[in-house]
Design a protein around this motif. Structure first.
Motif, PDB file in Angstrom:
ATOM      1  N   SER A 261       0.825  -1.205   0.000  1.00 42.03           N
ATOM      2  CA  SER A 261       0.000   0.000   0.000  1.00 42.03           C
ATOM      3  C   SER A 261       0.860   1.255   0.000  1.00 42.03           C
ATOM      4  CB  SER A 261      -0.926  -0.008   1.220  1.00 42.03           C
ATOM      5  OG  SER A 261      -1.688   1.173   1.278  1.00 42.03           O
ATOM      6  N   TYR A 262       1.912   1.233   0.812  1.00 44.38           N
ATOM      7  CA  TYR A 262       2.827   2.384   0.830  1.00 44.38           C
ATOM      8  C   TYR A 262       3.513   2.555  -0.514  1.00 44.38           C
ATOM      9  CZ  TYR A 262       6.966   5.154   1.817  1.00 44.38           C
ATOM     10  OH  TYR A 262       7.946   6.100   1.760  1.00 44.38           O
ATOM     11  N   ALA A 263       3.903   1.405  -1.114  1.00 38.08           N
ATOM     12  CA  ALA A 263       4.573   1.489  -2.417  1.00 38.08           C
ATOM     13  C   ALA A 263       3.641   2.056  -3.473  1.00 38.08           C
ATOM     14  CB  ALA A 263       5.061   0.093  -2.828  1.00 38.08           C
ATOM     15  N   LYS A 264       2.355   1.653  -3.444  1.00 38.29           N
ATOM     16  CA  LYS A 264       1.407   2.191  -4.413  1.00 38.29           C
ATOM     17  C   LYS A 264       1.260   3.697  -4.253  1.00 38.29           C
ATOM     18  CE  LYS A 264      -2.343   0.072  -5.427  1.00 38.29           C
ATOM     19  NZ  LYS A 264      -3.668  -0.586  -5.327  1.00 38.29           N
ATOM     20  N   THR A 265       1.141   4.137  -3.015  1.00 37.89           N
ATOM     21  CA  THR A 265       1.032   5.585  -2.778  1.00 37.89           C
ATOM     22  C   THR A 265       2.296   6.302  -3.231  1.00 37.89           C
ATOM     23  OG1 THR A 265      -0.386   5.127  -0.863  1.00 37.89           O
ATOM     24  CG2 THR A 265       0.567   7.335  -1.035  1.00 37.89           C
ATOM     25  N   PHE A 266       3.442   5.722  -2.897  1.00 37.54           N
ATOM     26  CA  PHE A 266       4.708   6.327  -3.294  1.00 37.54           C
ATOM     27  C   PHE A 266       4.836   6.382  -4.812  1.00 37.54           C
ATOM     28  CE2 PHE A 266       9.125   5.552  -4.587  1.00 37.54           C
ATOM     29  CZ  PHE A 266       9.720   6.689  -4.087  1.00 37.54           C
ATOM     30  N   LEU A 267       4.478   5.268  -5.480  1.00 39.19           N
ATOM     31  CA  LEU A 267       4.583   5.230  -6.934  1.00 39.19           C
ATOM     32  C   LEU A 267       3.607   6.197  -7.595  1.00 39.19           C
ATOM     33  CD1 LEU A 267       5.026   1.395  -7.533  1.00 39.19           C
ATOM     34  CD2 LEU A 267       6.749   3.171  -7.789  1.00 39.19           C
ATOM     35  N   GLU A 268       2.411   6.344  -7.026  1.00 40.80           N
ATOM     36  CA  GLU A 268       1.456   7.299  -7.579  1.00 40.80           C
ATOM     37  C   GLU A 268       2.024   8.715  -7.545  1.00 40.80           C
ATOM     38  OE1 GLU A 268      -2.077   6.796  -5.336  1.00 40.80           O
ATOM     39  OE2 GLU A 268      -2.789   5.061  -6.489  1.00 40.80           O
ATOM     40  N   ASP A 269       2.631   9.080  -6.432  1.00 39.28           N
ATOM     41  CA  ASP A 269       3.238  10.415  -6.334  1.00 39.28           C
ATOM     42  C   ASP A 269       4.392  10.565  -7.328  1.00 39.28           C
ATOM     43  OD1 ASP A 269       1.447  10.963  -4.331  1.00 39.28           O
ATOM     44  OD2 ASP A 269       2.844  10.468  -2.700  1.00 39.28           O
ATOM     45  N   GLN A 270       5.232   9.529  -7.410  1.00 40.60           N
ATOM     46  CA  GLN A 270       6.359   9.613  -8.337  1.00 40.60           C
ATOM     47  C   GLN A 270       5.895   9.675  -9.792  1.00 40.60           C
ATOM     48  OE1 GLN A 270       9.691   9.904  -7.570  1.00 40.60           O
ATOM     49  NE2 GLN A 270       8.853  10.247  -5.526  1.00 40.60           N
ATOM     50  N   ILE A 271       4.832   8.919 -10.113  1.00 37.85           N
ATOM     51  CA  ILE A 271       4.309   8.941 -11.483  1.00 37.85           C
ATOM     52  C   ILE A 271       3.786  10.323 -11.839  1.00 37.85           C
ATOM     53  CG2 ILE A 271       2.401   8.086 -12.909  1.00 37.85           C
ATOM     54  CD1 ILE A 271       2.845   5.340 -11.669  1.00 37.85           C
ATOM     55  N   LYS A 272       3.099  10.962 -10.912  1.00 36.69           N
ATOM     56  CA  LYS A 272       2.597  12.311 -11.170  1.00 36.69           C
ATOM     57  C   LYS A 272       3.754  13.276 -11.420  1.00 36.69           C
ATOM     58  CE  LYS A 272      -1.644  11.769  -8.438  1.00 36.69           C
ATOM     59  NZ  LYS A 272      -2.383  12.227  -7.232  1.00 36.69           N
ATOM     60  N   GLN A 273       4.784  13.196 -10.601  1.00 44.29           N
ATOM     61  CA  GLN A 273       5.922  14.103 -10.763  1.00 44.29           C
ATOM     62  C   GLN A 273       6.660  13.853 -12.073  1.00 44.29           C
ATOM     63  OE1 GLN A 273       8.403  13.818  -7.286  1.00 44.29           O
ATOM     64  NE2 GLN A 273       6.712  14.174  -5.866  1.00 44.29           N
ATOM     65  N   VAL A 274       6.912  12.573 -12.385  1.00 38.93           N
ATOM     66  CA  VAL A 274       7.635  12.255 -13.612  1.00 38.93           C
ATOM     67  C   VAL A 274       6.796  12.600 -14.838  1.00 38.93           C
ATOM     68  CG1 VAL A 274       8.651  10.373 -14.961  1.00 38.93           C
ATOM     69  CG2 VAL A 274       9.033  10.477 -12.510  1.00 38.93           C
ATOM     70  N   LYS A 275       5.486  12.386 -14.754  1.00 43.30           N
ATOM     71  CA  LYS A 275       4.615  12.743 -15.867  1.00 43.30           C
ATOM     72  C   LYS A 275       4.650  14.240 -16.125  1.00 43.30           C
ATOM     73  CE  LYS A 275      -0.138  12.335 -17.519  1.00 43.30           C
ATOM     74  NZ  LYS A 275      -1.518  11.896 -17.179  1.00 43.30           N
ATOM     75  N   ALA A 276       4.646  15.036 -15.068  1.00 41.55           N
ATOM     76  CA  ALA A 276       4.731  16.492 -15.227  1.00 41.55           C
ATOM     77  C   ALA A 276       6.065  16.890 -15.862  1.00 41.55           C
ATOM     78  CB  ALA A 276       4.547  17.176 -13.874  1.00 41.55           C
ATOM     79  N   ARG A 277       7.167  16.252 -15.408  1.00 40.92           N
ATOM     80  CA  ARG A 277       8.472  16.555 -15.997  1.00 40.92           C
ATOM     81  C   ARG A 277       8.526  16.128 -17.457  1.00 40.92           C
ATOM     82  NH1 ARG A 277      10.781  14.448 -11.081  1.00 40.92           N
ATOM     83  NH2 ARG A 277      11.526  12.626 -12.237  1.00 40.92           N
ATOM     84  N   LEU A 278       7.932  14.993 -17.786  1.00 36.47           N
ATOM     85  CA  LEU A 278       7.918  14.524 -19.164  1.00 36.47           C
ATOM     86  C   LEU A 278       7.160  15.491 -20.061  1.00 36.47           C
ATOM     87  CD1 LEU A 278       8.425  12.390 -21.337  1.00 36.47           C
ATOM     88  CD2 LEU A 278       6.387  11.167 -20.524  1.00 36.47           C
ATOM     89  N   GLU A 279       5.994  15.921 -19.617  1.00 34.35           N
ATOM     90  CA  GLU A 279       5.219  16.869 -20.417  1.00 34.35           C
ATOM     91  C   GLU A 279       5.962  18.183 -20.594  1.00 34.35           C
ATOM     92  OE1 GLU A 279       1.583  17.137 -18.312  1.00 34.35           O
ATOM     93  OE2 GLU A 279       0.791  15.206 -19.035  1.00 34.35           O
ATOM     94  N   GLU A 280       6.607  18.656 -19.547  1.00 31.63           N
ATOM     95  CA  GLU A 280       7.347  19.905 -19.640  1.00 31.63           C
ATOM     96  C   GLU A 280       8.538  19.774 -20.587  1.00 31.63           C
ATOM     97  OE1 GLU A 280       8.531  23.775 -19.137  1.00 31.63           O
ATOM     98  OE2 GLU A 280       6.633  22.787 -18.621  1.00 31.63           O
ATOM     99  N   SER A 281       9.276  18.664 -20.512  1.00 30.11           N
ATOM    100  CA  SER A 281      10.421  18.471 -21.412  1.00 30.11           C
ATOM    101  C   SER A 281       9.974  18.326 -22.863  1.00 30.11           C
ATOM    102  CB  SER A 281      11.221  17.237 -20.977  1.00 30.11           C
ATOM    103  OG  SER A 281      10.403  16.077 -20.985  1.00 30.11           O
ATOM    104  N   GLU A 282       8.844  17.677 -23.109  1.00 30.21           N
ATOM    105  CA  GLU A 282       8.327  17.563 -24.465  1.00 30.21           C
ATOM    106  C   GLU A 282       7.912  18.925 -25.011  1.00 30.21           C
ATOM    107  OE1 GLU A 282       5.216  14.719 -24.134  1.00 30.21           O
ATOM    108  OE2 GLU A 282       6.532  12.992 -24.550  1.00 30.21           O
ATOM    109  N   ARG A 283       7.308  19.750 -24.167  1.00 38.43           N
ATOM    110  CA  ARG A 283       6.935  21.096 -24.609  1.00 38.43           C
ATOM    111  C   ARG A 283       8.173  21.923 -24.943  1.00 38.43           C
ATOM    112  NH1 ARG A 283       2.664  20.651 -20.738  1.00 38.43           N
ATOM    113  NH2 ARG A 283       4.044  21.459 -19.107  1.00 38.43           N
TER     114      ARG A 283
END
Length: 412
Positions: free
Chosen positions: A208-230
């Protein structure tokens, strides 16, 4: 001897002491409650507590190699207070009815029950007074077992549990000592079940902790990916960089095309130059003249006229009108042949000049494209940095998303 005389002198005293000691031991043995032991064999497998794993992770290697520490940890968890309290709550051992069955040290003394009655003055039997006095000495100072707090119950529970590891194996023997054999077996089985349940709960909590941790990391990495693509797209538009695929840009492809066209233009110019040179040196022997069908027809006509002239020369003189007519026809054919050769020579020269112009234009365009390629390469340094950033963020995002799916499946 002196020792023998002393023993004979005090033989009755020694006999009384021996009898009293034997009687006290017998009474204590008869009054002691029998202690039963229940044993459960538990297999502890190697389980990695790490949920988020990566290839060649040194932490995973350390956990796999330090097996002794892991087994000791499991042994201590079997004797932990949290596990004891869980079993006590599940079996309700801290209630007065159950405490009468579980309390006490299983090896040396009864479990502190309130079954002893105070001796009454009316009871004059010596044995009853002796038994009552003994029980009074061995019972706790508290008069009511409800006064025994939870800490005492936990302490007595832990004293009755023994963990014995089996050497050279991953097996552990769990011993439970109790005056009630059924309760001893029940406590042993419940302890093992509670231990397994606690291990599963810890893994579920980690998942459960890993899922929460991964959800936060996915959101952060997704934001960085979108910003780098832009930023990559904006940089390419600002510098007018058109990319055909991952490794080829439009300007580079244009340069390759012009380089190929220049090589072809040079080959065409070489061929035209060779034909023009041959045409200037010996026009009638050049391939363009020999392969011309009009000239071939003229030559055939001239050959026939020459044959006719030679045959008539046997009969007529050269200044005979018919002979003069044949000569005029021969001169006209020669004139036509020369005119046709001149036209062919002019065409060959025009093709050579056209090939020269085509080569020059292609070479000039290639030079311009080369300058554009060099400029694009200067911009490509920053462009490649942005591309690598996009690729890195995309790879991190894909890995985290895949691990999130795996954790979700394992959690279910």
């Amino acid at each position: 001897t002196d020792i023998g005389r002393i023993i004979l002198k005090h033989k009755w005293t020694l006999l009384v002491v021996v009898v009293l000691a034997i009687s006290a031991a017998a009474i204590r043995t008869f009054l002691s409650t029998p202690v039963y032991r229940s044993t459960v064999v538990l297999q502890i497998d190697r389980v990695s507590p790490r949920v988020v794993r990566f290839d060649a992770d040194p932490e995973q290697e350390r956990l796999g190699s330090d097996d002794v520490v892991a087994m000791r940890t499991q042994h201590e968890l079997l004797k932990s207070r949290s596990l004891a309290e869980r079993v006590i709550d599940e079996l309700r051992l801290d209630q007065s009815v159950q405490r009468a069955r579980v309390a006490g040290d299983a090896r040396t003394r009864p479990s502190g029950t309130d079954t002893a009655d105070e001796p009454t003055a009316a009871d004059s039997d010596y044995l009853e007074r002796l038994i009552s006095g003994y029980r009074k000495l061995t019972t706790p100072s508290a008069q009511r077992e409800e006064t025994l707090d939870r800490d005492e119950v936990v302490k007595q529970f832990l004293a009755s549990v023994t963990v014995e590891p089996v050497r050279s194996s991953r097996l552990v023997k769990l011993h439970v000592d109790n005056t009630d054999p059924a309760l001893a077996a029940q406590i042993a089985n419940t302890t093992v079940q509670a231990f397994i349940a606690m291990g599963m709960e810890r893994r579920l909590e980690a998942t459960s902790y890993a899922k929460t941790f991964l959800e936060d990391q996915i959101k952060q990495v997704k934001a960085r990916l979108e910003e780098s693509e832009r930023r990559l797209n904006s940089y390419a538009q600002t510098n007018q960089i058109l990319t055909l695929d991952e490794k080829t840009s439009a300007i580079s492809q244009t340069y390759v095309d012009f380089a190929t066209a220049l090589a072809k233009a040079e080959q065409e110019r070489f061929k035209a130059e060779a034909v023009a040179t041959e045409m200037k040196r010996n026009p009638e022997a050049s391939g363009a003249v020999i392969e011309n069908k009009t000239i071939q027809a003229y030559k055939e006509q001239r050959a026939k006229l020459q044959i006719e002239y030679q045959e008539n020369l046997k009969i007529y003189k050269p200044d005979f009108p018919k002979m003069l007519q044949i000569k005029a026809q021969l001169g006209e054919v020669d004139t036509q042949i020369k005119a046709e050769i001149g036209a062919i020579s002019a065409s060959v020269q025009a093709q050579y000049e056209a090939a020269l112009r085509q080569e020059a234009l292609t070479r000039e365009r290639l030079a311009q494209t080369r300058k554009q390629v060099l400029t694009t390469q200067d911009h490509s340094i920053d462009l490649n940095l942005l591309k690598r950033e996009v690729d890195t963020n995309r790879q991190l995002y894909d890995n985290l998303l895949q691990r999130f799916k795996e954790v979700g499946i394992s959690g279910n």
